[in-house]
Scaffold this motif. Structure first.
Motif, mmCIF file in Angstrom:
data_model
loop_
_atom_site.group_PDB
_atom_site.id
_atom_site.type_symbol
_atom_site.label_atom_id
_atom_site.label_comp_id
_atom_site.label_asym_id
_atom_site.label_seq_id
_atom_site.Cartn_x
_atom_site.Cartn_y
_atom_site.Cartn_z
ATOM 1 N N VAL A 9 -32.796 -34.354 35.407
ATOM 2 C CA VAL A 9 -31.886 -34.472 36.543
ATOM 3 C C VAL A 9 -30.763 -35.420 36.126
ATOM 4 C CG1 VAL A 9 -31.614 -35.136 38.958
ATOM 5 C CG2 VAL A 9 -33.763 -34.088 38.176
ATOM 6 N N LEU A 10 -29.568 -34.889 35.981
ATOM 7 C CA LEU A 10 -28.434 -35.690 35.537
ATOM 8 C C LEU A 10 -27.742 -36.327 36.732
ATOM 9 C CD1 LEU A 10 -26.823 -33.447 32.767
ATOM 10 C CD2 LEU A 10 -28.493 -35.299 32.516
ATOM 11 N N ALA A 11 -27.486 -37.631 36.642
ATOM 12 C CA ALA A 11 -26.859 -38.366 37.738
ATOM 13 C C ALA A 11 -26.107 -39.556 37.169
ATOM 14 C CB ALA A 11 -27.914 -38.823 38.749
ATOM 15 N N GLY A 12 -25.381 -40.250 38.050
ATOM 16 C CA GLY A 12 -24.693 -41.470 37.629
ATOM 17 C C GLY A 12 -23.324 -41.185 37.068
ATOM 18 N N GLY A 13 -23.156 -41.419 35.770
ATOM 19 C CA GLY A 13 -21.851 -41.254 35.141
ATOM 20 C C GLY A 13 -20.900 -42.376 35.510
ATOM 21 N N LEU A 14 -19.614 -42.136 35.297
ATOM 22 C CA LEU A 14 -18.621 -43.187 35.481
ATOM 23 C C LEU A 14 -17.602 -42.861 36.560
ATOM 24 C CD1 LEU A 14 -17.934 -44.130 31.742
ATOM 25 C CD2 LEU A 14 -19.362 -45.342 33.400
ATOM 26 N N VAL A 61 -30.892 -30.092 36.090
ATOM 27 C CA VAL A 61 -30.427 -30.041 37.479
ATOM 28 C C VAL A 61 -29.317 -31.073 37.623
ATOM 29 C CG1 VAL A 61 -31.021 -30.464 39.890
ATOM 30 C CG2 VAL A 61 -32.627 -29.237 38.410
ATOM 31 N N PHE A 62 -28.200 -30.655 38.167
ATOM 32 C CA PHE A 62 -27.071 -31.562 38.358
ATOM 33 C C PHE A 62 -27.186 -32.290 39.692
ATOM 34 C CE2 PHE A 62 -25.180 -28.785 35.169
ATOM 35 C CZ PHE A 62 -24.443 -29.673 34.402
ATOM 36 N N ALA A 63 -27.199 -33.621 39.616
ATOM 37 C CA ALA A 63 -26.954 -34.447 40.794
ATOM 38 C C ALA A 63 -25.764 -35.341 40.480
ATOM 39 C CB ALA A 63 -28.186 -35.275 41.140
ATOM 40 N N LEU A 64 -24.955 -34.893 39.542
ATOM 41 C CA LEU A 64 -23.830 -35.657 39.004
ATOM 42 C C LEU A 64 -22.576 -35.285 39.771
ATOM 43 C CD1 LEU A 64 -22.948 -37.619 36.739
ATOM 44 C CD2 LEU A 64 -22.529 -35.596 35.310
ATOM 45 N N HIS A 65 -22.161 -36.163 40.676
ATOM 46 C CA HIS A 65 -20.961 -35.925 41.473
ATOM 47 C C HIS A 65 -19.732 -36.384 40.706
ATOM 48 C CE1 HIS A 65 -23.864 -35.113 44.476
ATOM 49 N NE2 HIS A 65 -24.102 -36.370 44.820
ATOM 50 N N GLY A 66 -18.615 -35.726 40.977
ATOM 51 C CA GLY A 66 -17.394 -36.086 40.285
ATOM 52 C C GLY A 66 -17.129 -35.188 39.093
ATOM 53 N N ASN A 68 -17.374 -34.775 35.522
ATOM 54 C CA ASN A 68 -18.249 -34.130 34.543
ATOM 55 C C ASN A 68 -19.289 -33.222 35.177
ATOM 56 O OD1 ASN A 68 -17.076 -35.155 32.246
ATOM 57 N ND2 ASN A 68 -18.396 -36.963 32.147
ATOM 58 N N GLY A 69 -19.772 -33.589 36.338
ATOM 59 C CA GLY A 69 -20.814 -32.789 36.976
ATOM 60 C C GLY A 69 -20.298 -31.551 37.656
ATOM 61 N N GLU A 70 -18.999 -31.560 38.044
ATOM 62 C CA GLU A 70 -18.515 -30.483 38.896
ATOM 63 C C GLU A 70 -17.315 -29.727 38.338
ATOM 64 O OE1 GLU A 70 -18.965 -31.265 43.230
ATOM 65 O OE2 GLU A 70 -19.021 -33.367 42.617
ATOM 66 N N ASP A 71 -16.671 -30.232 37.274
ATOM 67 C CA ASP A 71 -15.469 -29.560 36.782
ATOM 68 C C ASP A 71 -15.751 -28.541 35.693
ATOM 69 O OD1 ASP A 71 -16.000 -31.090 34.545
ATOM 70 O OD2 ASP A 71 -14.119 -32.216 34.583
ATOM 71 N N GLY A 72 -17.011 -28.298 35.388
ATOM 72 C CA GLY A 72 -17.378 -27.280 34.408
ATOM 73 C C GLY A 72 -17.521 -27.797 32.987
ATOM 74 N N SER A 73 -17.021 -29.003 32.693
ATOM 75 C CA SER A 73 -17.010 -29.469 31.302
ATOM 76 C C SER A 73 -18.412 -29.676 30.752
ATOM 77 C CB SER A 73 -16.205 -30.758 31.197
ATOM 78 O OG SER A 73 -16.699 -31.754 32.075
ATOM 79 N N LEU A 74 -19.273 -30.355 31.476
ATOM 80 C CA LEU A 74 -20.626 -30.599 30.980
ATOM 81 C C LEU A 74 -21.445 -29.314 30.969
ATOM 82 C CD1 LEU A 74 -22.597 -32.579 29.847
ATOM 83 C CD2 LEU A 74 -23.094 -33.413 32.162
#
Length: 317
Positions: A9-14, A61-66, A68-74
């Motif tokens: 589950v990916l979360a956090g980021g910057l 599973v993406f829980a990464l808002h912003g 990297n999580g939502e713009d398709g790059s990751l």
């Protein structure tokens, strides 16, 4: 399948939404664990890619808002190294993440969305802010909604009631992104519709009606206790509920979304429901809307996510 699967589950980021993302990630990981899925919560940092290559999970599973999580790059990176994930593919995520692009696609598909203009920071400063804002008010009128063209969690969002309020709203918006989306504000019921596809086509959860204490459903209204009231299901007439469900499903299909999403809408007193935006990674915190809708539909969040994990793994095979 799920008993043997290892899910990251990916979360956090910057991003500005880091803390909200971590809260979403913890809730998703806990829910998956209760559904007998081996789920690990992982922050996103410079060690992520080497770790994914050295010890790839069965699914992400993406829980990464912003961004990297939502713009398709990751998602593109995961496609490159062959790791399946829950949610839309990179192209669909990119379309939905950029609100002006998504609104143009919805409009071209005949789905109602408020009239808007997207304004980069450079245009705002280079062409003269005062004259430009006067023309926006002339074209769209007031009230207006101002928000970052890319972003979530209500950061940088403002409702402008008079022309004099618009400059400050633009400056506040540019603090969270380089492009501002200014759209005509249609008074009505603020509605969020969860859409999920477990393999039999998209279906909708009960709509959630949002009643913030202030003008806008901004960051404070979303995450401060007592700042908003939610009604699940939304207080809509049966025919209007059917229209909301149909429009949400059509928006999900138009943007090419997959697995689950949240479609945010405004339901005016007269006229069709208006699509505002689609959320690629819906919030999963204690005050987030999709888990409320999931519970109202009689579903367990962990079982739902586990089923989507199974589907992602099967899709990759």
């Amino acid at each position: 399948m799920r008993q043997d699967a290892r899910v990251l589950v990916l979360a956090g980021g910057l991003s500005y939404e880091r803390e909200v993302s971590l809260r979403s990630g913890r809730r998703v990981a806990d829910a998956l664990s209760r559904a007998n899925v081996h789920a690990e919560l992982r922050d996103v940092d410079t060690n992520l890619l080497p770790d994914l290559i050295a010890d790839p999970p069965d699914a992400v599973v993406f829980a990464l808002h912003g961004g990297n999580g939502e713009d398709g790059s990751l998602r593109s990176v995961l496609d490159l190294i062959g790791i399946p994930y829950v949610g839309p593919d990179a192209d669909a995520a990119r379309r939905a993440w950029d609100k002006p692009t998504a609104k143009a696609l919805l409009r071209d598909a005949g789905l109602p969305t408020p009239e808007w203009i997207a304004l980069p920071r450079e245009t705002f400063s280079d062409l003269g802010a005062a004259k430009l804002l006067d023309r926006i008010v002339d074209k769209l009128g007031v009230p207006l909604a101002v928000k970052p063209a890319r972003g979530g969690s209500g950061l940088g969002v403002a409702v402008v009631r008079t022309a004099e309020e618009l400059p400050a709203a633009m400056i506040g918006c540019f603090a969270y992104g380089d492009v501002a989306l200014v759209e005509a504000f249609a008074p009505g019921k603020d509605i969020a519709v969860g859409v999920v596809d477990t393999g039999d086509g998209p279906r909708v959860f009960p709509a959630v009606e949002i009643e913030p204490s202030g003008d806008a459903y901004d960051f404070a209204a979303r995450y401060n206790p007592g700042a908003s009231t939610w009604h699940v299901p939304a207080r809509l007439a049966p025919r209007v509920s059917e229209d909301v469900a149909a429009v949400a499903t059509a928006a999900f299909r138009t943007l090419g979304l997959r697995d689950l999403s949240r479609i945010d809408m405004m339901v005016p007193q007269a006229g069709p429901p208006l699509v505002l935006e689609a959320k690629v990674v819906p919030g999963m915190t204690e005050t987030s809307l999709l888990p409320m809708a999931c519970e109202a539909a009689g579903h367990d969040l962990g079982e739902l996510m586990a089923g989507l994990v199974d589907r992602a793994i099967a899709r990759a095979k």
